[in-house]
Design an enzyme around this catalytic site. Sequence first.
Site, short mmCIF file in Angstrom:
data_model
loop_
_atom_site.label_atom_id
_atom_site.label_comp_id
_atom_site.label_asym_id
_atom_site.label_seq_id
_atom_site.Cartn_x
_atom_site.Cartn_y
_atom_site.Cartn_z
N TYR A 53 0.83 -1.22 0.00
CA TYR A 53 0.00 0.00 0.00
C TYR A 53 0.86 1.27 0.00
O TYR A 53 0.51 2.26 -0.64
CB TYR A 53 -1.01 -0.02 1.17
N GLN A 88 -15.51 2.35 -6.62
CA GLN A 88 -14.81 1.25 -5.94
C GLN A 88 -13.34 1.63 -5.75
O GLN A 88 -12.59 0.90 -5.13
CB GLN A 88 -14.90 -0.01 -6.79
N HIS A 116 -15.04 1.24 -1.26
CA HIS A 116 -13.91 0.40 -0.81
C HIS A 116 -12.87 1.19 -0.03
O HIS A 116 -11.74 0.73 0.11
CB HIS A 116 -13.27 -0.32 -2.01
N CYS A 165 -3.84 1.07 21.42
CA CYS A 165 -3.87 -0.31 21.93
C CYS A 165 -2.68 -1.16 21.51
O CYS A 165 -2.53 -2.29 21.99
CB CYS A 165 -5.17 -1.00 21.50
C1 BJW Z 1 -10.92 0.52 -18.72
C2 BJW Z 1 -9.80 1.12 -19.23
C3 BJW Z 1 -9.97 2.41 -19.68
C4 BJW Z 1 -9.20 -0.81 -18.66
N1 BJW Z 1 -11.16 3.00 -19.59
N2 BJW Z 1 -12.08 1.13 -18.64
C5 BJW Z 1 -21.33 -13.03 -3.98
C6 BJW Z 1 -20.89 -13.97 -4.89
C7 BJW Z 1 -19.54 -14.34 -4.92
C8 BJW Z 1 -18.61 -13.77 -4.06
C9 BJW Z 1 -19.05 -12.84 -3.18
C10 BJW Z 1 -20.38 -12.48 -3.14
N3 BJW Z 1 -20.52 -11.53 -2.17
C11 BJW Z 1 -19.32 -11.29 -1.63
C12 BJW Z 1 -18.39 -12.07 -2.21
C13 BJW Z 1 -16.95 -12.11 -1.88
C14 BJW Z 1 -16.17 -10.99 -2.47
C15 BJW Z 1 -16.23 -11.05 -3.99
O1 BJW Z 1 -16.94 -10.34 -4.65
N4 BJW Z 1 -15.41 -11.90 -4.57
C16 BJW Z 1 -15.34 -12.02 -6.03
C17 BJW Z 1 -13.88 -11.96 -6.48
C18 BJW Z 1 -16.04 -13.26 -6.47
N5 BJW Z 1 -16.62 -9.68 -1.99
C19 BJW Z 1 -16.27 -9.23 -0.81
O2 BJW Z 1 -15.57 -9.89 -0.06
C20 BJW Z 1 -16.78 -7.86 -0.40
N6 BJW Z 1 -17.36 -7.90 0.90
C21 BJW Z 1 -18.57 -8.37 1.13
O3 BJW Z 1 -19.29 -8.75 0.22
O4 BJW Z 1 -18.95 -8.31 2.44
C22 BJW Z 1 -20.03 -9.12 2.86
C23 BJW Z 1 -19.46 -10.47 3.15
C24 BJW Z 1 -18.54 -10.59 4.15
C25 BJW Z 1 -18.02 -11.84 4.42
C26 BJW Z 1 -18.42 -12.93 3.67
C27 BJW Z 1 -19.34 -12.78 2.63
C28 BJW Z 1 -19.88 -11.53 2.37
C29 BJW Z 1 -15.63 -6.88 -0.29
C30 BJW Z 1 -15.00 -6.60 -1.60
C31 BJW Z 1 -13.81 -5.66 -1.39
C32 BJW Z 1 -13.02 -5.47 -2.66
N7 BJW Z 1 -11.82 -4.80 -2.36
C33 BJW Z 1 -10.88 -4.51 -3.45
C34 BJW Z 1 -9.54 -4.05 -2.83
C35 BJW Z 1 -9.65 -2.60 -2.35
C36 BJW Z 1 -8.35 -2.11 -1.83
C37 BJW Z 1 -7.25 -2.10 -2.88
O5 BJW Z 1 -7.39 -1.52 -3.97
O6 BJW Z 1 -6.21 -2.67 -2.59
O7 BJW Z 1 -11.43 -3.51 -4.31
S1 BJW Z 1 -10.66 -5.90 -4.56
C38 BJW Z 1 -10.59 -4.96 -6.03
O8 BJW Z 1 -11.70 -5.26 -6.90
C39 BJW Z 1 -10.73 -3.51 -5.60
C40 BJW Z 1 -11.60 -2.96 -6.68
O9 BJW Z 1 -12.28 -1.80 -6.22
C41 BJW Z 1 -12.55 -4.11 -6.98
C42 BJW Z 1 -13.22 -4.04 -8.29
O10 BJW Z 1 -12.30 -4.10 -9.35
P1 BJW Z 1 -12.55 -3.18 -10.62
O11 BJW Z 1 -12.55 -1.77 -10.21
O12 BJW Z 1 -13.71 -3.67 -11.37
O13 BJW Z 1 -11.18 -3.39 -11.43
P2 BJW Z 1 -10.74 -4.55 -12.40
O14 BJW Z 1 -9.27 -4.51 -12.44
O15 BJW Z 1 -11.38 -5.84 -12.07
O16 BJW Z 1 -11.34 -4.14 -13.82
C43 BJW Z 1 -10.89 -3.02 -14.53
C44 BJW Z 1 -11.82 -2.76 -15.68
O17 BJW Z 1 -11.38 -1.56 -16.32
C45 BJW Z 1 -11.83 -3.85 -16.75
O18 BJW Z 1 -13.17 -4.15 -17.10
C46 BJW Z 1 -11.12 -3.20 -17.93
O19 BJW Z 1 -11.61 -3.66 -19.19
C47 BJW Z 1 -11.46 -1.76 -17.71
N8 BJW Z 1 -10.54 -0.80 -18.32
N9 BJW Z 1 -8.77 0.18 -19.16
C48 BJW Z 1 -12.19 2.30 -19.05
N10 BJW Z 1 -8.92 3.08 -20.22
#
Ligand code: BJW
Length: 256
Positions: free
Chosen positions: A70, A104, A122, A160
């Site tokens: 980070y 996000q 997030h 803590c």
């Molecule tokens: C362009 C471009 C250009 C390129 N112009 N576009 C239901 C079903 C299955 C699983 C789950 C579910 N519910 C919950 C889960 C578990 C989990 C989850 O979803 N897992 C999946 C992987 C399956 N979710 C969680 O754990 C969440 N919590 C939760 O649901 O709590 C309740 C719970 C608790 C306990 C048990 C069960 C439920 C929390 C999710 C937290 C995500 N955190 C992160 C890290 C943040 C900190 C950090 O950055 O280090 O957030 S993970 C990561 O993914 C980050 C992002 O915000 C997030 C989304 O990613 P994003 O933004 O979509 O990026 P990419 O890289 O995936 O995509 C980029 C896109 O840009 C692509 O489409 C490209 O094509 C495009 N692109 N160039 C426009 N120029």
Amino acid sequence: MIDEQQIQQAAAYVKAAQLVVVLTGAGVSKESGVPTFRDALDGLWAQYDPQQLATPQAFRRNPKLVWDWYEHRRKQLSAVAPNAGHIAIAELEQFVPQVVVVTQNIDGLHQRAGSTDVILLHGDIQHHRCFAGCQGNPTYIDIDAFAWDRDDGPPPCPHCGAWVRPDVVWFGETLPLGAFARAEDLCRKAQVMLVVGTSGEVQPAASLPAFARRHGAHIIEVNPNVSAITRHARVFLQGPSGEVLPRLAAAARQAS
Ligand code: BJW
């Protein structure tokens, strides 16, 4: 290449809306030089998988490793600026009665571009809190208010002694109190949801476009690639957001 007719159709929806919700993901910051979440890491970090680092288990196992990742990303961010896509989103506020950005991203670039109502699903990489939530969850910590050896990884919480962690949401953790509830409430009311640069793979954020569509919103997606959201989109503007969004904002401005 997006044809002008698609831009005009999307602009007409935007222009007619009272409330536009803009859901963004890592892709919107790509043209600022911020790698997307699923881009391979580079340099020293190339051997790691971000999905394995962004978890409370990884932090518990190796706080210094996760903290250093980070810190590396915070340093990267200090050298970047909002791009034309962030700026076009902020400009929508000039001619749409209400625009709310639901992001996000943890990079702060929407706020720096001038968007005034940004929901952080997030968290924020610039803020920190106690890993144990010792004074209530979250217990925010100002890491510039005390000294510690920055080569040693995270500082101990001054209350803590537990580790201090970045104020971001890791896999398996719940989203900040109120943030997701407000986003859902806005999705119920919005006439348009603009979905920009997200793979739509991570829940619960990924559920918002289908939810908004069920409540009557037109979904406009901007992404160079097909995503898990594309099937919900009324208009799919396939291209990089730094190019597409200024065209969309200009067309909507002209139409208004
Ligand atoms: C362009 C471009 C250009 C390129 N112009 N576009 C239901 C079903 C299955 C699983 C789950 C579910 N519910 C919950 C889960 C578990 C989990 C989850 O979803 N897992 C999946 C992987 C399956 N979710 C969680 O754990 C969440 N919590 C939760 O649901 O709590 C309740 C719970 C608790 C306990 C048990 C069960 C439920 C929390 C999710 C937290 C995500 N955190 C992160 C890290 C943040 C900190 C950090 O950055 O280090 O957030 S993970 C990561 O993914 C980050 C992002 O915000 C997030 C989304 O990613 P994003 O933004 O979509 O990026 P990419 O890289 O995936 O995509 C980029 C896109 O840009 C692509 O489409 C490209 O094509 C495009 N692109 N160039 C426009 N120029």
